[in-house]
Design a protein around this motif. Structure first.
Motif, PDB file in Angstrom:
ATOM      1  N   PRO A  45       0.787  -1.401  -0.136  1.00 38.06           N
ATOM      2  CA  PRO A  45      -0.023   0.061   0.026  1.00 38.06           C
ATOM      3  C   PRO A  45       1.109   1.443  -0.110  1.00 38.06           C
ATOM      4  O   PRO A  45       1.937   1.098   0.561  1.00 38.06           O
ATOM      5  N   GLY A  46       0.386   2.329  -0.689  1.00 33.72           N
ATOM      6  CA  GLY A  46       1.033   3.622  -0.468  1.00 33.72           C
ATOM      7  C   GLY A  46       1.070   4.177   0.725  1.00 33.72           C
ATOM      8  O   GLY A  46       0.331   3.790   1.563  1.00 33.72           O
ATOM      9  N   HIS A  47       1.477   5.376   0.937  1.00 32.03           N
ATOM     10  CA  HIS A  47       1.404   6.304   2.160  1.00 32.03           C
ATOM     11  C   HIS A  47       1.477   7.652   1.870  1.00 32.03           C
ATOM     12  O   HIS A  47       1.783   8.026   0.853  1.00 32.03           O
ATOM     13  N   LEU A  48       1.088   8.569   2.847  1.00 32.68           N
ATOM     14  CA  LEU A  48       0.944   9.885   2.631  1.00 32.68           C
ATOM     15  C   LEU A  48       2.401  10.605   2.331  1.00 32.68           C
ATOM     16  O   LEU A  48       3.363  10.028   3.087  1.00 32.68           O
ATOM     17  N   HIS A  49       2.565  11.571   1.696  1.00 28.25           N
ATOM     18  CA  HIS A  49       3.669  12.120   1.292  1.00 28.25           C
ATOM     19  C   HIS A  49       4.212  12.942   2.564  1.00 28.25           C
ATOM     20  O   HIS A  49       3.225  13.380   3.330  1.00 28.25           O
ATOM     21  N   ILE A  50       5.327  12.903   2.780  1.00 28.74           N
ATOM     22  CA  ILE A  50       6.101  13.688   4.058  1.00 28.74           C
ATOM     23  C   ILE A  50       5.199  15.003   4.136  1.00 28.74           C
ATOM     24  O   ILE A  50       5.164  15.406   5.375  1.00 28.74           O
ATOM     25  N   VAL A  51       5.166  15.871   3.186  1.00 32.54           N
ATOM     26  CA  VAL A  51       4.627  17.153   3.335  1.00 32.54           C
ATOM     27  C   VAL A  51       3.006  16.910   3.591  1.00 32.54           C
ATOM     28  O   VAL A  51       2.621  17.779   4.510  1.00 32.54           O
ATOM     29  N   THR A  52       2.327  16.031   3.357  1.00 31.66           N
ATOM     30  CA  THR A  52       1.069  16.095   3.625  1.00 31.66           C
ATOM     31  C   THR A  52       0.728  15.579   5.098  1.00 31.66           C
ATOM     32  O   THR A  52       0.213  16.081   5.672  1.00 31.66           O
ATOM     33  N   GLN A  53       1.678  14.546   5.551  1.00 33.01           N
ATOM     34  CA  GLN A  53       2.010  14.546   6.859  1.00 33.01           C
ATOM     35  C   GLN A  53       2.149  15.523   7.693  1.00 33.01           C
ATOM     36  O   GLN A  53       1.471  15.587   8.881  1.00 33.01           O
ATOM     37  N   THR A  54       3.262  16.215   7.291  1.00 26.56           N
ATOM     38  CA  THR A  54       3.622  17.511   8.084  1.00 26.56           C
ATOM     39  C   THR A  54       2.300  18.518   8.167  1.00 26.56           C
ATOM     40  O   THR A  54       1.841  18.903   9.241  1.00 26.56           O
ATOM     41  N   LEU A  55       1.575  18.806   7.209  1.00 27.00           N
ATOM     42  CA  LEU A  55       0.563  19.625   6.909  1.00 27.00           C
ATOM     43  C   LEU A  55      -0.488  18.961   8.112  1.00 27.00           C
ATOM     44  O   LEU A  55      -0.918  19.981   8.831  1.00 27.00           O
ATOM     45  N   ARG A  56      -0.705  17.880   8.053  1.00 27.40           N
ATOM     46  CA  ARG A  56      -1.775  17.179   8.863  1.00 27.40           C
ATOM     47  C   ARG A  56      -1.572  17.558  10.271  1.00 27.40           C
ATOM     48  O   ARG A  56      -2.411  17.604  10.938  1.00 27.40           O
ATOM     49  N   PHE A 100      11.869  16.505  -1.914  1.00 24.64           N
ATOM     50  CA  PHE A 100      10.432  16.583  -1.627  1.00 24.64           C
ATOM     51  C   PHE A 100       9.509  16.103  -2.876  1.00 24.64           C
ATOM     52  O   PHE A 100       8.725  15.502  -3.146  1.00 24.64           O
ATOM     53  N   TYR A 101      10.037  16.812  -4.139  1.00 24.37           N
ATOM     54  CA  TYR A 101       9.163  16.765  -5.237  1.00 24.37           C
ATOM     55  C   TYR A 101       9.763  16.259  -6.551  1.00 24.37           C
ATOM     56  O   TYR A 101       9.341  16.243  -7.568  1.00 24.37           O
ATOM     57  N   LYS A 102      10.840  15.233  -6.245  1.00 23.74           N
ATOM     58  CA  LYS A 102      11.444  14.408  -7.038  1.00 23.74           C
ATOM     59  C   LYS A 102      10.881  13.156  -7.335  1.00 23.74           C
ATOM     60  O   LYS A 102      11.172  12.392  -8.376  1.00 23.74           O
ATOM     61  N   ASN A 103       9.889  12.784  -6.378  1.00 31.39           N
ATOM     62  CA  ASN A 103       8.894  11.462  -6.440  1.00 31.39           C
ATOM     63  C   ASN A 103      10.099  10.369  -6.511  1.00 31.39           C
ATOM     64  O   ASN A 103       9.835   9.404  -7.229  1.00 31.39           O
ATOM     65  N   ASP A 104      11.065  10.347  -5.921  1.00 37.56           N
ATOM     66  CA  ASP A 104      12.173   9.132  -5.641  1.00 37.56           C
ATOM     67  C   ASP A 104      11.556   8.266  -4.513  1.00 37.56           C
ATOM     68  O   ASP A 104      11.760   8.748  -3.533  1.00 37.56           O
ATOM     69  N   LEU A 105      11.186   7.055  -4.809  1.00 35.55           N
ATOM     70  CA  LEU A 105      10.484   6.300  -3.916  1.00 35.55           C
ATOM     71  C   LEU A 105      11.551   6.027  -2.713  1.00 35.55           C
ATOM     72  O   LEU A 105      11.068   5.728  -1.630  1.00 35.55           O
ATOM     73  N   ARG A 106      12.959   6.045  -3.116  1.00 36.25           N
ATOM     74  CA  ARG A 106      13.775   5.468  -1.944  1.00 36.25           C
ATOM     75  C   ARG A 106      13.670   6.891  -0.990  1.00 36.25           C
ATOM     76  O   ARG A 106      14.088   6.399   0.252  1.00 36.25           O
ATOM     77  N   PHE A 107      13.501   7.776  -1.318  1.00 36.46           N
ATOM     78  CA  PHE A 107      13.341   9.024  -0.410  1.00 36.46           C
ATOM     79  C   PHE A 107      11.808   8.887   0.389  1.00 36.46           C
ATOM     80  O   PHE A 107      12.024   8.943   1.756  1.00 36.46           O
ATOM     81  N   LEU A 108      10.782   8.962  -0.368  1.00 45.82           N
ATOM     82  CA  LEU A 108       9.672   9.094   0.262  1.00 45.82           C
ATOM     83  C   LEU A 108       9.207   7.868   1.106  1.00 45.82           C
ATOM     84  O   LEU A 108       8.619   8.088   2.080  1.00 45.82           O
ATOM     85  N   ARG A 109       9.958   6.610   0.887  1.00 43.71           N
ATOM     86  CA  ARG A 109       9.503   5.642   1.645  1.00 43.71           C
ATOM     87  C   ARG A 109      10.126   5.590   3.216  1.00 43.71           C
ATOM     88  O   ARG A 109       9.706   4.917   3.872  1.00 43.71           O
ATOM     89  N   GLN A 110      10.927   6.522   3.267  1.00 41.91           N
ATOM     90  CA  GLN A 110      11.560   6.760   4.622  1.00 41.91           C
ATOM     91  C   GLN A 110      10.773   7.311   5.768  1.00 41.91           C
ATOM     92  O   GLN A 110      10.958   7.265   6.800  1.00 41.91           O
ATOM     93  N   PHE A 111       9.449   7.875   5.117  1.00 39.24           N
ATOM     94  CA  PHE A 111       8.643   8.701   6.142  1.00 39.24           C
ATOM     95  C   PHE A 111       7.280   8.101   6.171  1.00 39.24           C
ATOM     96  O   PHE A 111       6.671   7.765   5.265  1.00 39.24           O
TER      97      PHE A 111
END
Ligand code: DAH
Length: 340
Positions: free
Chosen positions: A104-115, A329-340
């Motif tokens: 499953p996917g998860h929320l982007h780090i920025v979305t998490q921070t905003l929330r 943040f906006y490179k869409n590199d999953l290796r980065f996004l998956r860490q959060f």
């Protein structure tokens, strides 16, 4: 001549039966039916036959040609089918193997921070108001007390759509929209959204980034309310032990204006590379809503007061999670996004 043709026909039929592959079949075609094949070669000898015999020999030759062609395509079909069957036998498909699930996917780090930010301000009674990214020059500048000739316009390098329309350079124009919509009610809102600046992209600045604006308008709102709100938010977002300080500053839409700092979360105020050895990190611009801005929103500044603030989203997330480059943040590199 007829005998010769008969012989070739036999020869061709016999060798066709031995063929085991499409490659061999193609060679066979060339050998017997090709332009320089055996059949053609014999037909060249027609000249030497008496003219009256030619038609019957010709007809016979054609008959043989057609016959061999038919044999050829039958064999072709047969060989192709055999090939497919062989492949199927070799590559057995095991349909009982379990599949490889896509996680499953998860929320982007920025979305998490905003929330997280929403949650903190919601608990203090702030509602969320969404204003558009494409704004009028009037809302973005003019009505926020930044007239065209004002040097403060240089604080915001702008992407213009035409003379009057632009991509908002900050979330502050939403203040005007909220006031005009809510009057004469008291206001307590936050306005999250993307902002755009015509700037170089570096490790520390992107030309698209988020801000969360805050606006409170009421009858007895003072600087103390602003301070309390900012201190509470900083502690809830960055840790109970945070210290917060207010420095006098300048923004055209607030008077007085302040800059809100908190002690560096990495060195705890001792001084490090991240806080540039000051021990402090800037988290927001803020101030008491300028009377001109209140008036532009429809609120009489003799009766109403307000405070406002504007904070970044990516920068604090970078501090909190130790992210070194805003461009991740906006490179869409999953290796980065998956860490959060
Ligand atoms: N709009 C300002 C900026 O983008 C930030 C800001 C400062 C917002 C002070 C405010 C404020 O509401 O009161 O630089």
């Amino acid at each position: 001549m007829k005998e010769e043709l008969e012989k070739i026909k036999k020869e061709a039929e016999n060798s066709l039966q031995e063929l085991k592959s499409i490659d061999e079949l193609e060679k066979w075609f060339k050998e017997f039916l090709g332009k320089k094949g055996k059949l053609s070669r014999i037909l060249k000898g027609m000249r030497n036959i008496p003219p009256d015999k030619r038609p019957s020999v010709g007809a016979f030759a054609n008959e043989i040609k057609e016959f061999l062609k038919k044999e050829y395509s039958l064999k072709e079909k047969e060989l192709k089918k055999a090939k497919i069957e062989e492949e199927l036998k070799a590559k057995k498909l095991d349909i009982t193997l379990p599949g490889r699930p896509i996680g499953p996917g998860h929320l982007h780090i920025v979305t998490q921070t905003l929330r997280e930010i929403y949650k903190v301000f919601a608990s203090m009674g702030f509602q969320i108001y969404e204003a558009p990214d494409v704004e009028t020059e009037e809302n973005n500048f003019e009505l926020l007390n930044i007239p065209a000739y004002h040097p403060a316009r240089e604080m915001w390098d702008t992407f213009w759509i035409n003379d009057k329309v632009l991509l908002r350079t900050h979330t502050s124009p939403g203040q005007i929209r909220v006031m005009r919509e809510y009057y004469p009610e008291p206001i307590r809102v936050i306005l999250p959204g993307k902002c755009y600046r015509y700037e170089d992209i570096t490790a520390r600045s992107e030309h698209q980034f988020y801000q969360v604006e805050g606006l409170a308008v009421g009858h007895n709102i003072t600087l103390t309310d602003l301070k309390g709100t900012m201190i509470n938010a900083a502690k809830r977002l960055f840790g109970e032990e945070r210290k917060v300080r207010f420095r006098g500053s300048y923004f055209p839409f607030t008077e007085p204006s302040v800059e809100v700092d908190m002690d560096c979360i990495l060195c705890k105020g001792k001084g490090c590379r991240v806080c540039k050895y000051t021990g402090w990190l800037e988290i927001a611009g803020a101030g008491m809503t300028h009377p001109v801005v209140l008036k532009n929103g429809g609120y009489d500044p003799d009766e109403w007061t307000g405070f406002a603030f504007g904070m970044g989203v990516e920068r604090p997330a970078m501090l909190k999670y130790g992210i070194e480059d805003i461009r991740y943040f906006y490179k869409n590199d999953l290796r980065f996004l998956r860490q959060f």
